[in-house]
Design a protein around this motif. Sequence first.
Motif, PDB file in Angstrom:
ATOM      1  N   LYS A 119      -2.124  12.520   1.256  1.00  0.00           N
ATOM      2  CA  LYS A 119      -2.379  12.527   2.700  1.00  0.00           C
ATOM      3  C   LYS A 119      -2.170  11.103   3.214  1.00  0.00           C
ATOM      4  O   LYS A 119      -2.933  10.208   2.857  1.00  0.00           O
ATOM      5  CB  LYS A 119      -3.813  12.963   3.007  1.00  0.00           C
ATOM      6  N   THR A 157     -14.939  14.684   9.474  1.00  0.00           N
ATOM      7  CA  THR A 157     -14.146  13.464   9.285  1.00  0.00           C
ATOM      8  C   THR A 157     -12.694  13.649   9.742  1.00  0.00           C
ATOM      9  O   THR A 157     -12.038  12.685  10.098  1.00  0.00           O
ATOM     10  CB  THR A 157     -14.161  13.014   7.813  1.00  0.00           C
ATOM     11  N   THR A 158     -12.207  14.891   9.743  1.00  0.00           N
ATOM     12  CA  THR A 158     -10.805  15.091  10.148  1.00  0.00           C
ATOM     13  C   THR A 158     -10.598  14.885  11.646  1.00  0.00           C
ATOM     14  O   THR A 158      -9.505  14.509  12.068  1.00  0.00           O
ATOM     15  CB  THR A 158     -10.317  16.511   9.775  1.00  0.00           C
ATOM     16  N   ASP A 180     -13.289   9.621   2.356  1.00  0.00           N
ATOM     17  CA  ASP A 180     -13.173  10.467   3.556  1.00  0.00           C
ATOM     18  C   ASP A 180     -11.782  11.101   3.579  1.00  0.00           C
ATOM     19  O   ASP A 180     -10.800  10.485   3.180  1.00  0.00           O
ATOM     20  CB  ASP A 180     -13.320   9.619   4.830  1.00  0.00           C
ATOM     21  N   GLY A 181     -11.670  12.285   4.107  1.00  0.00           N
ATOM     22  CA  GLY A 181     -10.366  12.922   4.245  1.00  0.00           C
ATOM     23  C   GLY A 181      -9.933  13.617   2.966  1.00  0.00           C
ATOM     24  O   GLY A 181      -9.393  14.723   3.014  1.00  0.00           O
ATOM     25  N   ASP A 220     -12.183  14.124   0.463  1.00  0.00           N
ATOM     26  CA  ASP A 220     -13.385  14.839   0.044  1.00  0.00           C
ATOM     27  C   ASP A 220     -13.553  14.846  -1.481  1.00  0.00           C
ATOM     28  O   ASP A 220     -13.802  15.884  -2.086  1.00  0.00           O
ATOM     29  CB  ASP A 220     -13.360  16.279   0.597  1.00  0.00           C
TER      30      ASP A 220
END
Lengths: 148, 439
Positions: free
Chosen positions: A94, B388-389, A72-73, A75
Amino acid sequence: MSYRFALLLLVMAGLVVAFAPLPVQPITPQERTFEIDAHQFAYSPSELHVNPGDTVTIQLVSTDVVHGLYVDGYDISVEADPGQSATLTFVADKPGSFRFRCKVTCGAMHPFMIGKLTVGTNDWLYRSIGFSLLAIFAFFRFPRVAKD
Amino acid sequence: MELTRLPFLKSALKNRYPQLAVFIVMLVGYIFAILAGLIGTPVGSHNFSIVFVWIAWWAILILVAVPFFGRGWCAVCPIPLPGEWLQRGAVLSPPDKRPKWLNLRVPKMFRNIWLQNIFFLMLALFSSVLLTTPNVTGIVLAAMLFAAIGLSIIFERRAFCRYLCPVGGFIGLYSQTAPIELRIKDKQVCVTCEGKPCYNGSQVGYGCSWDVFPGGMTKNTYCGLCMECIRTCPHDNIAVNLRPFSADVAKPTARLDEAFKAFIMFGAAMIYAGVLLGPWGTLKDAAYNVGTGAWFIYAAVFLAIIFIVLPGLFTLAIMTTKSKQALKQRFMSLSTALIPLGLMFWVAFSLSFVLTNASYILAALSDPLGLGWNLFGTANAAWRPMLTTILAPAQTLALVVGLFWSARTAQKVNEAGTSTIPVFVYCFVATSIMLWLLL
C-alpha cells in the motif's frame, strides 16, 4: 468564462488532483530489513522509507519496558519484551505514508510513541497541497460565493 | 432563524431545572475525574481522568461543541457552579440583591483575555505531562475548581470564566465561527428598558454572569450562553438564533489580546502536531521532561514561535502591501482571518489524536480507576485505532476548508481595502506545513 464552466473546470481539476497517477520510476521490489530500537517513548530509527512491493522485515528491539509496534493502514503489529527482539515481516503493497505506534501501554507518553513509514512517495501530501491551491483558486474565481 | 420561537426549546431554556440537571451530572463527572486522577491508576490510558477528559471530552468539545454550538460547553460547564452557588448564597432560589461576599469588580487592567492567554500557555507548556499523567490532570482540574470558587468570593459574577479560564479563552475565540448566537431582537427595546434586568438581575433571575450587556452584544466571544438573560428579560427580547457559519468573524478583531489569542491557538496546534503526533522522539522527550535543560529550550522555542515567529512573519506579510491604516490596526483586523483556519488546525490535529485513542474509552468506562473492575464487561477491550483509512482525507478536508474559510474571512475583514494576497500566502504556507506534519 461563465460561472458554470469555471465550476466544472474546478471540479475536474479537483478530480485530477485526487486521482491522477503521479509519475513513478519502476523499481524492482527488494527485501528490506530494519532494526528498530524501541525505548520510552521513541523509535530509532523513527522514519522508514521503502518502495512499493518491498518485503519489509522489522526487528523490534525493546531496550527498557515492553513495547509494541502497530502499523496504521496495514493493521499489523508486533510486541517485544525488554531486552528481547521480535520480528514483523510484511509486503509494503500500500503506497503512502503511515504512522506506526506503540500498542502496549509503556508509560505516560505511550499514546505519542509514534514513527512514520513511507511507502514510495507520500502522494496524499502532494495531492492535499494541490487541493489547498485549488481552494485559493476557487476563492479568486468565485468571488460571488466568497463574498456572500 | 430564531430557535427560541420553538415553544419546547424556549420553555426548556427559561426553566432552570433542565440546565441544573445537566450541571449536576457534569459536576459529578468533573469531581469524579479529579478523584480518578488523584487516587486512580497512574497509567493514563486506563484512568478515567485522562481518557474522559483528554480524549472523550476533548473530542466532543473541539469536533462538535465549538464548531456547531460555540460556547455551548460553557452553558453546561460545571467549573463555575460551586463558586456561583456560594456567591449567590443559593442554587435556584430567587436572587437576593445583598452581596454575600466581597462582590468586587475585576480591576480594569485585568478586564481582557491576557490572563487567559497566559494561563493557556502555562498549561500548554506542560501539556505533555498534563495530557498523560492522571494526578497532574486531577490537580489541574481541582485547581481550576478552587480558583473559580476563590474568584467568585472576591469578585462579582463569573470572573474565572470571563478572565482566567484557559479553555474559555479559545472557546470564545472560535465560537465566533459557530452557527448559533444569542442576541437581542430589537435594540430599541433595550435602549428604553428600565433597570436593564438582563445585566443587573431582577426578582426573576440573576444579572449576566459573564458581565455582558446583551443589548450591546455583536459577537459570541464573551457570551457564555448561561441563558439567564432569557429568563430575566421582561420584554421577551432575547433570542437564540441559527445563523450562517462564521457570521462574527466578518467583524474584524480590534483588540491585541484577541489577535494574539488567534496566534497562540494557531501556533499551538502546529507545535502539538509536530511534537505529539510526529516521529521525533527528541522533541517528545524535551516536552515531557519538565524542568530539564531540553524542556527549557522547548519552552523557549514554543513561546518564540507563538509570540515572535508567527506574528512576525504575519506582520512582514501584511507590510508588503501599503495602506493608510496603522500597521497595528491592520495586524489586529487581518489576524481575524486566522480564526477559522486555526479552528480547522485543531480539528485536524484532534481527529488523529482522538481516533487513535478512542478505543481506550470502552476500557476506562468499565474500570475508571484502573483497579481491576469490569462494570460493563469492556474492561479488557483491546486498543485499536479507529477509522485510520479515512483519517488523512478527513484531515485534508478540514484544512482545505479552513484555508478557503480564512481567505474568505481575510477578504471580509480587510478594512484597509489593500490586497489580501499576503494573508492568503501566509495561510497557504501554514496549511502546507500542517499537512506535512499530519500526513
